[in-house]
Design a protein around this motif. Structure first.
Motif, PDB file in Angstrom:
ATOM      1  N   ARG A 273     -35.726  -4.663 -10.077  1.00 10.67           N
ATOM      2  CA  ARG A 273     -36.381  -4.734 -11.440  1.00 10.67           C
ATOM      3  C   ARG A 273     -35.247  -4.332 -12.505  1.00 10.67           C
ATOM      4  NH1 ARG A 273     -41.754  -3.786 -11.446  1.00 10.67           N
ATOM      5  NH2 ARG A 273     -41.663  -2.107 -12.985  1.00 10.67           N
ATOM      6  N   VAL A 274     -34.493  -3.242 -12.057  1.00  2.97           N
ATOM      7  CA  VAL A 274     -33.469  -2.742 -13.127  1.00  2.97           C
ATOM      8  C   VAL A 274     -32.476  -3.841 -13.449  1.00  2.97           C
ATOM      9  CG1 VAL A 274     -31.575  -1.232 -13.585  1.00  2.97           C
ATOM     10  CG2 VAL A 274     -33.531  -0.452 -12.305  1.00  2.97           C
ATOM     11  N   ALA A 275     -31.963  -4.616 -12.599  1.00  4.68           N
ATOM     12  CA  ALA A 275     -30.919  -5.693 -13.089  1.00  4.68           C
ATOM     13  C   ALA A 275     -31.646  -6.781 -13.839  1.00  4.68           C
ATOM     14  CB  ALA A 275     -30.493  -6.299 -11.767  1.00  4.68           C
ATOM     15  N   ALA A 276     -32.881  -7.303 -13.277  1.00  9.94           N
ATOM     16  CA  ALA A 276     -33.623  -8.187 -14.171  1.00  9.94           C
ATOM     17  C   ALA A 276     -34.044  -7.691 -15.537  1.00  9.94           C
ATOM     18  CB  ALA A 276     -34.781  -8.570 -13.578  1.00  9.94           C
ATOM     19  N   GLY A 277     -34.224  -6.423 -15.540  1.00  7.70           N
ATOM     20  CA  GLY A 277     -34.934  -5.926 -16.897  1.00  7.70           C
ATOM     21  C   GLY A 277     -33.282  -5.905 -18.040  1.00  7.70           C
ATOM     22  N   ASN A 278     -32.501  -5.512 -17.450  1.00  8.63           N
ATOM     23  CA  ASN A 278     -31.131  -5.226 -18.197  1.00  8.63           C
ATOM     24  C   ASN A 278     -30.681  -6.693 -18.513  1.00  8.63           C
ATOM     25  OD1 ASN A 278     -29.936  -2.298 -18.593  1.00  8.63           O
ATOM     26  ND2 ASN A 278     -31.075  -2.435 -16.809  1.00  8.63           N
ATOM     27  N   LEU A 279     -30.959  -7.776 -17.750  1.00  4.23           N
ATOM     28  CA  LEU A 279     -30.414  -8.861 -18.045  1.00  4.23           C
ATOM     29  C   LEU A 279     -31.057  -9.486 -19.225  1.00  4.23           C
ATOM     30  CD1 LEU A 279     -28.806 -11.652 -17.714  1.00  4.23           C
ATOM     31  CD2 LEU A 279     -30.360 -12.339 -15.849  1.00  4.23           C
ATOM     32  N   MET A 280     -32.475  -9.400 -19.146  1.00  2.00           N
ATOM     33  CA  MET A 280     -33.254  -9.877 -20.247  1.00  2.00           C
ATOM     34  C   MET A 280     -33.398  -9.042 -21.413  1.00  2.00           C
ATOM     35  SD  MET A 280     -36.710 -11.436 -18.363  1.00  2.00           S
ATOM     36  CE  MET A 280     -36.825 -10.026 -17.101  1.00  2.00           C
ATOM     37  N   MET A 281     -33.079  -7.771 -21.252  1.00  3.44           N
ATOM     38  CA  MET A 281     -32.615  -6.957 -22.501  1.00  3.44           C
ATOM     39  C   MET A 281     -31.507  -7.279 -23.336  1.00  3.44           C
ATOM     40  SD  MET A 281     -34.087  -4.420 -24.526  1.00  3.44           S
ATOM     41  CE  MET A 281     -35.039  -3.581 -23.548  1.00  3.44           C
ATOM     42  N   ALA A 282     -30.559  -7.556 -22.476  1.00  2.54           N
ATOM     43  CA  ALA A 282     -29.223  -8.027 -23.189  1.00  2.54           C
ATOM     44  C   ALA A 282     -29.577  -9.233 -24.055  1.00  2.54           C
ATOM     45  CB  ALA A 282     -28.178  -8.290 -22.166  1.00  2.54           C
ATOM     46  N   LEU A 283     -30.324 -10.311 -23.647  1.00  2.00           N
ATOM     47  CA  LEU A 283     -30.504 -11.601 -24.208  1.00  2.00           C
ATOM     48  C   LEU A 283     -31.679 -11.178 -25.421  1.00  2.00           C
ATOM     49  CD1 LEU A 283     -31.243 -13.810 -21.140  1.00  2.00           C
ATOM     50  CD2 LEU A 283     -29.352 -13.965 -22.589  1.00  2.00           C
ATOM     51  N   LEU A 284     -32.443 -10.334 -25.330  1.00  2.00           N
ATOM     52  CA  LEU A 284     -33.348  -9.972 -26.339  1.00  2.00           C
ATOM     53  C   LEU A 284     -32.600  -9.198 -27.349  1.00  2.00           C
ATOM     54  CD1 LEU A 284     -36.077  -9.717 -27.668  1.00  2.00           C
ATOM     55  CD2 LEU A 284     -36.112  -7.180 -26.368  1.00  2.00           C
ATOM     56  N   GLY A 285     -31.426  -8.305 -27.084  1.00  2.00           N
ATOM     57  CA  GLY A 285     -30.767  -7.508 -27.848  1.00  2.00           C
ATOM     58  C   GLY A 285     -29.809  -8.645 -28.610  1.00  2.00           C
ATOM     59  N   SER A 286     -29.183  -9.653 -28.071  1.00  2.00           N
ATOM     60  CA  SER A 286     -28.377 -10.447 -28.850  1.00  2.00           C
ATOM     61  C   SER A 286     -29.076 -11.328 -30.045  1.00  2.00           C
ATOM     62  CB  SER A 286     -27.831 -11.856 -27.923  1.00  2.00           C
ATOM     63  OG  SER A 286     -29.053 -12.617 -27.458  1.00  2.00           O
ATOM     64  N   VAL A 287     -30.299 -11.336 -29.996  1.00  2.00           N
ATOM     65  CA  VAL A 287     -31.117 -11.950 -31.278  1.00  2.00           C
ATOM     66  C   VAL A 287     -31.569 -10.791 -32.035  1.00  2.00           C
ATOM     67  CG1 VAL A 287     -33.309 -12.936 -31.743  1.00  2.00           C
ATOM     68  CG2 VAL A 287     -32.040 -13.917 -29.996  1.00  2.00           C
ATOM     69  N   TRP A 288     -31.959  -9.556 -31.546  1.00  2.00           N
ATOM     70  CA  TRP A 288     -32.560  -8.435 -32.233  1.00  2.00           C
ATOM     71  C   TRP A 288     -31.618  -7.959 -33.417  1.00  2.00           C
ATOM     72  CZ3 TRP A 288     -34.954  -3.549 -29.376  1.00  2.00           C
ATOM     73  CH2 TRP A 288     -35.247  -2.662 -30.248  1.00  2.00           C
ATOM     74  N   ILE A 289     -30.214  -7.715 -32.984  1.00  2.00           N
ATOM     75  CA  ILE A 289     -29.236  -7.161 -33.848  1.00  2.00           C
ATOM     76  C   ILE A 289     -28.890  -8.267 -35.000  1.00  2.00           C
ATOM     77  CG2 ILE A 289     -26.894  -6.362 -33.983  1.00  2.00           C
ATOM     78  CD1 ILE A 289     -29.005  -4.343 -32.481  1.00  2.00           C
ATOM     79  N   ALA A 290     -28.926  -9.485 -34.534  1.00  2.00           N
ATOM     80  CA  ALA A 290     -28.396 -10.593 -35.367  1.00  2.00           C
ATOM     81  C   ALA A 290     -29.609 -10.658 -36.442  1.00  2.00           C
ATOM     82  CB  ALA A 290     -28.321 -11.833 -34.687  1.00  2.00           C
ATOM     83  N   LEU A 291     -30.790 -10.701 -36.096  1.00  2.00           N
ATOM     84  CA  LEU A 291     -31.855 -10.773 -36.984  1.00  2.00           C
ATOM     85  C   LEU A 291     -31.854  -9.643 -38.240  1.00  2.00           C
ATOM     86  CD1 LEU A 291     -34.938 -11.961 -37.878  1.00  2.00           C
ATOM     87  CD2 LEU A 291     -35.823  -9.806 -36.264  1.00  2.00           C
ATOM     88  N   PHE A 292     -31.664  -8.532 -38.162  1.00  2.00           N
ATOM     89  CA  PHE A 292     -31.363  -7.708 -39.023  1.00  2.00           C
ATOM     90  C   PHE A 292     -30.121  -7.687 -39.769  1.00  2.00           C
ATOM     91  CE2 PHE A 292     -34.683  -5.518 -36.453  1.00  2.00           C
ATOM     92  CZ  PHE A 292     -35.658  -5.438 -37.395  1.00  2.00           C
ATOM     93  N   PHE A 293     -29.329  -8.511 -39.060  1.00  2.00           N
ATOM     94  CA  PHE A 293     -28.034  -8.963 -40.250  1.00  2.00           C
ATOM     95  C   PHE A 293     -28.160  -9.951 -41.179  1.00  2.00           C
ATOM     96  CE2 PHE A 293     -23.993 -11.096 -40.538  1.00  2.00           C
ATOM     97  CZ  PHE A 293     -23.048 -10.152 -41.018  1.00  2.00           C
ATOM     98  N   PHE A 294     -28.822 -11.099 -40.457  1.00  2.00           N
ATOM     99  CA  PHE A 294     -28.972 -12.454 -41.209  1.00  2.00           C
ATOM    100  C   PHE A 294     -29.955 -12.086 -42.361  1.00  2.00           C
ATOM    101  CE2 PHE A 294     -26.712 -14.121 -37.610  1.00  2.00           C
ATOM    102  CZ  PHE A 294     -25.730 -14.525 -38.357  1.00  2.00           C
ATOM    103  N   LEU A 295     -31.353 -11.788 -41.884  1.00  2.00           N
ATOM    104  CA  LEU A 295     -32.348 -11.712 -42.862  1.00  2.00           C
ATOM    105  C   LEU A 295     -32.052 -10.974 -44.237  1.00  2.00           C
ATOM    106  CD1 LEU A 295     -35.099 -12.848 -43.078  1.00  2.00           C
ATOM    107  CD2 LEU A 295     -36.168 -10.745 -41.868  1.00  2.00           C
ATOM    108  N   PRO A 296     -31.675  -9.662 -44.292  1.00  2.00           N
ATOM    109  CA  PRO A 296     -31.259  -9.169 -45.607  1.00  2.00           C
ATOM    110  C   PRO A 296     -30.443 -10.140 -46.276  1.00  2.00           C
ATOM    111  CG  PRO A 296     -31.380  -7.516 -43.792  1.00  2.00           C
ATOM    112  CD  PRO A 296     -31.321  -8.763 -42.844  1.00  2.00           C
ATOM    113  N   LEU A 297     -29.077 -10.569 -45.560  1.00  2.00           N
ATOM    114  CA  LEU A 297     -28.353 -11.403 -46.218  1.00  2.00           C
ATOM    115  C   LEU A 297     -28.936 -12.550 -47.025  1.00  2.00           C
ATOM    116  CD1 LEU A 297     -25.346 -11.637 -43.789  1.00  2.00           C
ATOM    117  CD2 LEU A 297     -25.373 -10.430 -46.201  1.00  2.00           C
ATOM    118  N   TYR A 298     -30.037 -13.240 -46.259  1.00  2.00           N
ATOM    119  CA  TYR A 298     -30.526 -14.273 -47.014  1.00  2.00           C
ATOM    120  C   TYR A 298     -31.476 -13.750 -47.950  1.00  2.00           C
ATOM    121  CZ  TYR A 298     -34.341 -17.780 -47.836  1.00  2.00           C
ATOM    122  OH  TYR A 298     -35.124 -18.611 -48.317  1.00  2.00           O
TER     123      TYR A 298
END
Length: 673
Positions: A273-298
Motif C-alpha cells: 500500500r505504501v508504494a502504491a500510495g506514494n506513486l499516486m501522491m507524486a502524480l497528484l503533487g505534480s498537479v497540485w503545486i503547478a495549480l497554485f503557480f499558474f492560477l495566481p499568474l493568470y
C-alpha cells in the motif's frame, strides 16, 4: 541482520486529544502556508532585495529544494530522536528562519533563510503526522485525523496566496515572513503545552550513508528540475544534475539492501500500500503545486487582479477543499476507498479541464470560480485517501519515516510537474506570441498546462482502478482447500454468491432475543471461545497462504482496511483498538453488521460475533505457521429463527461468503509477500 526496534513510552496519552490534534494540524498548516505565501509577492520581493525576474524564482525554489531533499532524513530523525522533540526543534528553526527572511536586506540572506525554512519544514511535516497517528489508533478516529490533515494542507496552500496578497498590499512583503514567524511561535507554544510525549524513540542507528546519498540525489533532482524552467532541458547544468540524481538514486537502492538500519527498510513496503500510495501522491503533487503557480499568474497577469483580490479569489477553492476533507472519511466508508479516490481524481481533472477553457478577455466568475470549487473538492478527498494509503499498516517504529516519504513524493512530484508544465507553457506562449497578442499568448500557455494536468489526473484515476483490480481476488487464480460444511450440495459459485444479498431482503428485520452466546471450551487448560456447535448452520474452511504470518495476521485484523482488499465488504469501521469487548461495524452483502470481539490471541486466533436480522453469527479464525506459509482456518455458526427456516440456502450463502473472504486474504497476502 536488522537490529531490534523497540519504543519506550515517554508519558501517558493525551487527556485532550482534540486539542493536541489542533496544535499538530496548525504545524502542518504553517508548512503548507510557507510554500505558497510568497507567490503573489515575488515582484515586490525582487524589487526589495535586488533580484531579477529569473532570480526571484529561487525565493520559491530554495524552500522547496531543502524541504523536498531533507524530508526522508527528517522523518527518520523523528523516529530515532523522538517525534515531539524533532517537531519542537523544527518549529523553533522555522520561526527563526522566517524572522531572518523578513529582516533580510540582500538576496543572499533571503534565499539562505528560505533554505533554512525548508530544513525546519522537513522536520515538522513528518513528525507532526506521525504524532497525529500516535494519538488516534486505526478506526473512525484515524479517518477524521486524515480528514483534518487534508483540510489544513489544502487550506494552507490556498490561504497562503490570500494572506500573501493581503500583507503585501497592506504592509509590504517583509510582513509575509514576520507573520509566519509569529504564527510559528504560537504553534510552538501550543505543541509544548498540548501535545503529549505519546511515542518514544526507536532503537537503532541513523543510516548516515543512505541518508547522505538520497539527500544529495534529491537535491540534484529538484535543483535540475527547477533550473530547467529557466535554462531549458538541454542546459549542461540541468542534464548533469539529472544524470547525477539518477546515478545516486541507483546507488541508494543498492546501499539500502545491505544496511541493517536502512533509511527505507523493506518492511515499510511489506503491504504494497505504501508504494502504491506514494506513486499516486507524486502524480497528484505534480498537479497540485503547478495549480497554485499558474492560477495566481493568470489572475494577475491576464485578468489584471491585484495581489489582494487574487488572494481573495482563492477562498472558494480553500472552502471547497476544507469541505471535501471533512466529508472524505464518510465518503470512503460509504462507497469504498478505491471508488472515493477515483471519483476525487476525476472531479479534480474535470475542474482542471474546465480551467483549460480560460480566455484572455474572460473574468473571475466566468473562468475561475466554478473550476476552483471542483478542483478543491477533488484535491482534498484524493489527498486524504492517498495519505491514508501511504501510512496505514506501517510498523509503528517507521511512522515518522512514512510521513516523511509521502511528503517527499508530493514535493518531488510537484517539482517535476512544475518544471515540466512551466517549460511546456513557456514554449506554447513563445510560439503563440509570433502571431497573437501577449495576453492571448500567455493564456494559451496556461490553457496547455491545465489540459495536461487534467490528463495526468485522469491517468492517475485509471492507475488507482488498475491497482485495485490487481488486488481483487476475482481477477487472480488462487487455490483454496476446504473442509466440510453442513450443506451436502455443491452449488456453483455464481449461485452461492447470489444467495446472501437476495436472502438479506427476505429476512425478518427484528432481532431475536433468544440468541446463543459463544461457547467456552477448555483446551490444554486454556479457556477458549468457539462457535455454537448446536447451531443449524456451521461452515468450516481452510486455506494455505504463501506469506509470512505477520503479513496475513496484520492484514486480516486491520478492520478499517477490509474494504481495500475484500470486495464483499465495502464498508468497515472499528470503534477503538481491536481488543476483546470492543465492537466494530461492517457491511457485507447488503447487511449492516455490528460485531463484538470475544477473543484475541495475537498472531494465533480471533473470535467475534453479533446479531443481524435475526441471525446470530459467531466467527472464529485461527492462524498456524507452517514453514514459509500460513494455514488459515475459519469456522462460523449461524443460529436463530430465520436460519432454522432456511438452513440449506443459508449454508450455501455462508460457504460462498467465507470462501470469497479466504480467496481475498490469500491473494492480497501473497501479492505483498
Amino acid at each position: 541482520m536488522n537490529l531490534p526496534h523497540t519504543r519506550t513510552a515517554e508519558a501517558p496519552p493525551a487527556a485532550r486529544p482534540g486539542a493536541a490534534l489542533a496544535a499538530l494540524a496548525a504545524a502542518q498548516f504553517t508548512v503548507m502556508l510557507a510554500t505558497s505565501i510568497v507567490n503573489v509577492a515575488l515582484p515586490q520581493i525582487g524589487a526589495g532585495v535586488g533580484l531579477s525576474d529569473g532570480g526571484t524564482t529561487w525565493v520559491v525554489n530554495a524552500y522547496g529544494l531543502a524541504f523536498g531533499a531533507l524530508l526522508l532524513a527528517g522523518g527518520r530523525a523523528a523516529d530515532l530522536l523522538g517525534r515531539r522533540r524533532v517537531l519542537v526543534l523544527g518549529l523553533a528553526l522555522f520561526a527563526v528562519a522566517s524572522l531572518t527572511a523578513g529582516l533580510a536586506s540582500s538576496a543572499s540572506v533571503l534565499i539562505a533563510a528560505r533554505a533554512v525554512q525548508g530544513l525546519g519544514a522537513a522536520a515538522i511535516a513528518p513528525a507532526a503526522l506521525a504524532l497525529a497517528m500516535d494519538l488516534f489508533p486505526p478506526g473512525p478516529g484515524r479517518g477524521r485525523v486524515l480528514g483534518v490533515w487534508g483540510a489544513v494542507s489544502g487550506a494552507g496552500g490556498a490561504g497562503g496566496v490570500l494572506l500573501g496578497g493581503v500583507l503585501t498590499q497592506a504592509w509590504g512583503w517583509p510582513w509575509i515572513f514576520h507573520s509566519v514567524a509569529l504564527g510559528t511561535a504560537l504553534v510552538l507554544v501550543a505543541v509544548v503545552v498540548l501535545v503529549p510525549r505519546t511515542a518514544g524513540r526507536t532503537a537503532g542507528r541513523f543510516d548516515l550513508l543512505g541518508t547522505t546519498v538520497v539527500t544529495v540525489a534529491l537535491t540534484c533532482l529538484v535543483w535540475g528540475l527547477t533550473t530547467a524552467r529557466g535554462a531549458g532541458w538541454t542546459d549542461a547544468r540541468v542534464l548533469g544534475s539529472l544524470v547525477g540524481a539518477a546515478v545516486l538514486l541507483a546507488a541508494f537502492a543498492v546501499i539500502e539492501r545491505r544496511r541493517p538500519d536502512a533509511l527505507l527498510p523493506p518492511r515499510l513496503f511489506a503491504t504494497g500500500r505504501v508504494a502504491a500510495g506514494n506513486l499516486m501522491m507524486a502524480l497528484l503533487g505534480s498537479v497540485w503545486i503547478a495549480l497554485f503557480f499558474f492560477l495566481p499568474l493568470y489572475q494577475q497577469q491576464v485578468l489584471g487582479m491585484s495581489p489582494l483580490t487574487t488572494g481573495a479569489g482563492q477562498l472558494p477553492l480553500a472552502a471547497a477543499n476544507m469541505l471535501g476533507a471533512a466529508v472524505a472519511p464518510r465518503v470512503s466508508r460509504r462507497i469504498g476507498a478505491t471508488t472515493a479516490l477515483t471519483a476525487a481524481l476525476l472531479t479534480e481533472a474535470a475542474g482542471l479541464l474546465w480551467l483549460s477553457r480560460i480566455s484572455a478577455d474572460g473574468g473571475y466568475v466566468t473562468d475561475v470560480l466554478g473550476p476552483s470549487v471542483l478542483v478543491g473538492l477533488g484535491l482534498s478527498v484524493a489527498f486524504v485517501q492517498l495519505t491514508s494509503l501511504s501510512v496505514e499498516g506501517v510498523p509503528p517504529q517507521d511512522a515518522g519515516l512514512a510521513g516523511g516519504l509521502v511528503n517527499t513524493t508530493r514535493q518531488v512530484g510537484g517539482a517535476i510537474g512544475l518544471a515540466a508544465l512551466a517549460t511546456l507553457a513557456g514554449s506554447v506562449t513563445a510560439h503563440a506570441s509570433v502571431h497573437q497578442p501577449h495576453l492571448e499568448a500567455l493564456t494559451a500557455g496556461y490553457r496547455t498546462a491545465f489540459t495536461v494536468s487534467a490528463s495526468v489526473l485522469a491517468a492517475t484515476a485509471l492507475l488507482a482502478l488498475f491497482l485495485a483490480r490487481r488486488a481483487d481476488p476475482r481477477t487472480t487464480s488462487t487455490s483454496t482447500s476446504t473442509s466440510t460444511s453442513t450443506s451436502t450440495s455443491t452449488p456453483t459459485r455464481r449461485t452461492r454468491s447470489a444467495a446472501l444479498p437476495q436472502l438479506s431482503n427476505r429476512l425478518n428485520p427484528s432481532p431475536i432475543t433468544d440468541h446463543r452466546s459463544p461457547i467456552t471450551v477448555t483446551t490444554e487448560g486454556t479457556a477458549m471461545i468457539t462457535i455454537d456447535e448446536t447451531a443449524p448452520v456451521i461452515v468450516r474452511l481452510s486455506a494455505t497462504i504463501d506469506a509470512p504470518l505477520t503479513t496475513v495476521w496484520d492484514l486480516h485484523t486491520d478492520v478499517a482496511a477490509w474494504p481495500t482488499w475484500n470486495p464483499d465488504i465495502p464498508q468497515a469501521e472499528l470503534d477503538g483498538p481491536l481488543l476483546p469487548g470492543n465492537a466494530f461495524s461492517w457491511r457485507t452483502h447488503g447487511m449492516n453488521i455490528t460485531s463484538t470481539v470475544h477473543e484475541l490471541v495475537p498472531g494465533e486466533r480471533i473470535v467475534w460475533g453479533g446479531t443481524v436480522q435475526g441471525i446470530v453469527g459467531i466467527h472464529a479464525w485461527t492462524f498456524e505457521q507452517t514453514g514459509a506459509g500460513v494455514v488459515v482456518h475459519t469456522e462460523e455458526s449461524w443460529g436463530g429463527a430465520p436460519v432454522e427456516a432456511a438452513a440449506d440456502e443459508l449454508a450455501e450463502a455462508l460457504h460462498s461468503s467465507l470462501e470469497s473472504w479466504l480467496m481475498s486474504l490469500k491473494s492480497r497476502s501473497e501479492h505483498f509477500a
